[in-house]
Design a protein around this motif. Structure first.
Motif, mmCIF file in Angstrom:
data_model
loop_
_atom_site.group_PDB
_atom_site.id
_atom_site.type_symbol
_atom_site.label_atom_id
_atom_site.label_comp_id
_atom_site.label_asym_id
_atom_site.label_seq_id
_atom_site.Cartn_x
_atom_site.Cartn_y
_atom_site.Cartn_z
ATOM 1 N N MET A 118 39.556 28.577 33.928
ATOM 2 C CA MET A 118 38.434 29.411 34.366
ATOM 3 C C MET A 118 38.208 30.566 33.396
ATOM 4 O O MET A 118 37.057 30.935 33.106
ATOM 5 C CB MET A 118 38.710 29.942 35.775
ATOM 6 N N LEU B 110 34.459 31.081 34.133
ATOM 7 C CA LEU B 110 34.069 30.700 35.490
ATOM 8 C C LEU B 110 34.702 31.633 36.504
ATOM 9 O O LEU B 110 35.816 32.115 36.311
ATOM 10 C CB LEU B 110 34.493 29.252 35.777
ATOM 11 N N GLY B 111 33.996 31.867 37.592
ATOM 12 C CA GLY B 111 34.547 32.693 38.661
ATOM 13 C C GLY B 111 34.031 34.122 38.592
ATOM 14 O O GLY B 111 33.996 34.734 37.523
ATOM 15 N N ILE C 219 36.939 36.526 37.530
ATOM 16 C CA ILE C 219 37.841 36.032 36.502
ATOM 17 C C ILE C 219 38.194 37.088 35.470
ATOM 18 O O ILE C 219 39.256 37.028 34.828
ATOM 19 C CB ILE C 219 37.232 34.781 35.808
ATOM 20 N N TYR D 166 40.385 31.447 45.818
ATOM 21 C CA TYR D 166 39.080 31.650 46.450
ATOM 22 C C TYR D 166 38.475 32.978 45.997
ATOM 23 O O TYR D 166 37.274 33.069 45.700
ATOM 24 C CB TYR D 166 39.243 31.621 47.969
ATOM 25 N N TRP E 124 37.327 32.774 42.302
ATOM 26 C CA TRP E 124 36.140 31.923 42.087
ATOM 27 C C TRP E 124 34.879 32.494 42.744
ATOM 28 O O TRP E 124 33.836 32.568 42.125
ATOM 29 C CB TRP E 124 36.428 30.527 42.631
#
Length: 206
Positions: free
Chosen positions: A52, A57-58, A61, A197, A200
């Motif tokens: 990630m 991503l996220g 992050i 969770y 993300w």
């Protein structure tokens, strides 16, 4: 002849010990699996977070806490690896199973002597064999759980009269003891899921 020196009492003792050690073997095998799966899940979580980061991503992050999470997760993998090596659950489970198997064989040899005239020589031989098997597979007391013995007693109604509230209390004792024993695995996996969770989707902890 004292009651405790009878074949019936020796058979009951061996039967109870055999079943208890079979239960201990199953429990230790489950510990081995849970420890291994926990390491695998944490490692996969670390790999997922790294991917990630590589692809951006996220929502969280780039949060500074992600680095802290990665460091903590790495330490957790190390700790669980050391615990597996130290406790050696798989080897202990095999010892418990082997002990239970030999006790089961001894129990079958004693069975023909039940409800027969007492044979002191045979009794002494079987009794010594029983203690020899226990010494051969001697393990530390920390590897035992009260749930193992209680489970054994519940499947021996001919020897242990456990009915009504006492039966329900025994069941509660078994499940509560096992829950506390395996709670650490549940907490670690649950925490990892919540962390992923959060990374993300950007869910805010209360």
């Amino acid at each position: 002849m004292k009651k405790e020196d009878s074949f019936d009492n020796l058979y009951k003792k061996i039967d109870s010990t055999s079943k208890t050690r079979f239960n201990a073997s199953d429990r230790l095998r489950l510990h081995s699996k849970c420890s291994t799966y926990t390491i695998v899940v944490i490692s996969l979580g670390l790999i997922l977070i790294s991917l990630m980061q590589a692809y951006g991503l996220g929502k969280n992050i780039n949060n500074d806490l992600v680095t802290l999470i990665q460091i903590f997760s790495t330490i957790a993998v190390l700790v669980y690896s050391l615990l597996i090596d130290r406790n050696d659950y798989s080897n202990l489970a095999e010892k418990m199973y082997s002990c239970a198997t030999q006790l089961g064989e001894l129990k079958q040899k004693i069975y023909p002597y039940l409800n027969q005239p007492h044979n002191q020589d045979a009794y002494d031989l079987f009794r010594d064999s029983y203690y020899s098997i226990l010494k051969l597979f001697e393990t530390h007391s920390k590897n035992y759980s009260s749930s193992d013995h209680i489970r054994a007693r519940l499947v021996m109604p001919e020897n242990y009269n456990i009915n009504g509230l006492k039966w329900w209390y025994s069941k509660f004792d078994i499940y509560s003891t096992l829950l506390l024993e395996f709670l650490s695995y549940i907490l670690v996996i649950t925490t990892l899921v919540l962390v992923l969770y959060w990374v993300w989707f950007g869910w805010s902890f209360p």
